[in-house]
Design an enzyme around this catalytic site. Structure first.
Site, short mmCIF file in Angstrom:
data_model
loop_
_atom_site.label_atom_id
_atom_site.label_comp_id
_atom_site.label_asym_id
_atom_site.label_seq_id
_atom_site.Cartn_x
_atom_site.Cartn_y
_atom_site.Cartn_z
N ARG A 139 62.63 58.00 -12.67
CA ARG A 139 62.68 59.06 -11.67
C ARG A 139 61.25 59.52 -11.41
O ARG A 139 60.41 59.51 -12.32
CB ARG A 139 63.51 60.24 -12.16
CG ARG A 139 64.97 59.91 -12.49
CD ARG A 139 65.69 61.14 -13.00
NE ARG A 139 67.09 60.87 -13.31
CZ ARG A 139 67.54 60.52 -14.51
NH1 ARG A 139 66.70 60.42 -15.52
NH2 ARG A 139 68.83 60.29 -14.72
N LYS A 162 66.30 64.62 -16.95
CA LYS A 162 67.22 65.38 -16.11
C LYS A 162 68.36 66.01 -16.89
O LYS A 162 68.81 67.11 -16.59
CB LYS A 162 67.78 64.44 -15.03
CG LYS A 162 68.67 65.10 -14.00
CD LYS A 162 69.09 64.09 -12.96
CE LYS A 162 69.98 64.72 -11.91
NZ LYS A 162 70.42 63.73 -10.89
N HIS A 235 62.53 57.62 -4.37
CA HIS A 235 63.71 57.32 -5.17
C HIS A 235 64.31 55.96 -4.79
O HIS A 235 65.07 55.38 -5.57
CB HIS A 235 64.76 58.42 -4.99
CG HIS A 235 65.66 58.60 -6.17
ND1 HIS A 235 65.20 58.99 -7.42
CD2 HIS A 235 67.00 58.43 -6.31
CE1 HIS A 235 66.22 59.06 -8.25
NE2 HIS A 235 67.32 58.71 -7.62
N ARG A 238 63.63 53.41 -7.37
CA ARG A 238 64.57 53.44 -8.50
C ARG A 238 65.88 52.75 -8.13
O ARG A 238 66.43 51.97 -8.92
CB ARG A 238 64.81 54.89 -8.92
CG ARG A 238 65.85 55.07 -10.03
CD ARG A 238 65.89 56.55 -10.42
NE ARG A 238 67.03 56.91 -11.25
CZ ARG A 238 67.07 56.81 -12.58
NH1 ARG A 238 66.02 56.32 -13.22
NH2 ARG A 238 68.13 57.19 -13.26
N HIS A 269 70.97 57.52 -17.24
CA HIS A 269 72.18 58.09 -16.66
C HIS A 269 73.01 58.76 -17.75
O HIS A 269 73.18 58.20 -18.84
CB HIS A 269 73.03 57.01 -15.98
CG HIS A 269 72.45 56.52 -14.69
ND1 HIS A 269 72.76 55.31 -14.12
CD2 HIS A 269 71.56 57.11 -13.83
CE1 HIS A 269 72.10 55.16 -12.98
NE2 HIS A 269 71.37 56.24 -12.79
N TYR A 278 76.31 52.02 -7.91
CA TYR A 278 75.52 51.07 -7.12
C TYR A 278 76.37 49.90 -6.64
O TYR A 278 76.07 49.29 -5.61
CB TYR A 278 74.34 50.55 -7.96
CG TYR A 278 73.24 51.56 -8.12
CD1 TYR A 278 72.38 51.85 -7.07
CD2 TYR A 278 73.06 52.24 -9.31
CE1 TYR A 278 71.37 52.78 -7.21
CE2 TYR A 278 72.06 53.18 -9.47
CZ TYR A 278 71.21 53.45 -8.41
OH TYR A 278 70.23 54.38 -8.55
#
Length: 301
Positions: A139, A162, A235, A238, A269, A278
């Site tokens: 990130r 995060k 982003h 990523r 994640h 995805y």
């Protein structure tokens, strides 16, 4: 009374490990609004009225959902709290389709980044930073917080990310060499700052500035933009890393499961569902899945 109940709920959520910043602001706003009307418990009609004070329906849904979760919690101790119905629909908006960059597009972006600005350090900083995002899937917030001490012999130590988790990101030898070369250049300019990436003032980079530079680079290299097209941002690097990693997934159910867990951990994640997203959000991967399904059905007939 309602404000105190809200504060107790906020403290309980934070004690459980949640940052709970945006939700806390919404709940305090609702409590002030309700108490101004002389109410000390959640009233469904008041919650809907308060949530409807913003223009966009998704924002209304998020505001009402924050009150709904709080009301469910508070109602356990006091049934006088009412749980509002979902008057504005679901609180979650569909995620945007990601833009997946080609190898050529990444190369053009990095070349433009390395020649950005008049000061050589500026180009080296942006070129190295965006290159690091492209080859590690970090990130951008994680990259700009990196300290030199986070570059270890085992890889990059990503601290308190995060979801307040830390992880170790492996580095390819070429990536490590590029970082070391950049740090030598940066050391002569800002020797006292331990941040890996710094501005020309020797201070840590700001994400808003990086977003602006990236948008300018996208225009310079002529990447597609406009209404109806996925937005290209830092982003996107990523997203591209994640998709390319999924495309290298080996065959076999067990091997695929291990690959997905490993990738989810690598990307930081909190839930593997964020990695599986995805598969449904990327047309290229959906075509691959459809082709595999067709082959499986044909072989079974």
């Amino acid at each position: 009374m309602l404000s105190q109940t809200v504060q107790n709920y906020i403290e309980a959520r934070r004690a459980a490990g949640f940052k709970f910043e945006a939700q806390a602001g919404l709940l305090r706003s609702f409590a002030a609004y309700a108490e101004a009307r002389g109410e000390h418990y959640v009233r469904a009609s008041t919650a809907i009225e308060w949530a409807g004070r913003v223009a966009k329906v998704p924002q209304r849904a998020r505001r009402l959902w924050a009150v709904t979760r709080f009301a469910r919690h508070a109602r356990v101790d006091d049934p006088r709290h009412e749980v509002p119905p979902p008057a504005f629909g679901g609180a979650r908006c569909p995620r945007r389709t990601p833009y997946i960059l080609s190898q050529d597009e990444i190369a053009r972006l990095l070349q433009a980044a390395r020649s950005y600005g008049k000061n050589p350090l500026l180009g080296a900083t942006y070129g190295t930073l965006f290159g690091l995002l492209a080859c590690t899937g970090l990130r951008i917030s994680e990259a700009i917080r990196l300290r030199q001490s986070d570059i270890t012999s085992d890889g990059l130590l990503i601290r308190n990310t995060k979801f307040r988790k830390s992880r170790l990101v492996a580095l390819h030898d070429s990536t490590r060499a590029a970082l070391e070369q950049y740090l030598l250049q940066k050391q002569a300019f800002a020797p006292r700052d331990d941040h890996v990436f710094v501005s020309l003032r020797g201070t840590p980079l700001i994400q808003e500035c990086l977003d602006g530079v990236f948008r300018e680079l996208v225009k310079r290299v002529g990447l597609p933009q406009g209404a109806g097209l996925p937005r290209i941002s830092p982003h996107s690097l990523r997203h591209t890393f994640a998709v390319r990693a999924l495309q290298t997934c080996p065959d076999g159910r067990e091997r695929i499961a291990r690959h997905m867990v490993a990738l989810s951990t690598y990307l930081g994640h909190v839930d593997a569902a964020a990695t599986y997203w995805y598969l449904q959000a990327t047309p290229e991967l959906l075509r691959d899945i459809a082709s595999c399904c067709e082959c499986h059905v044909e072989n079974a007939l």
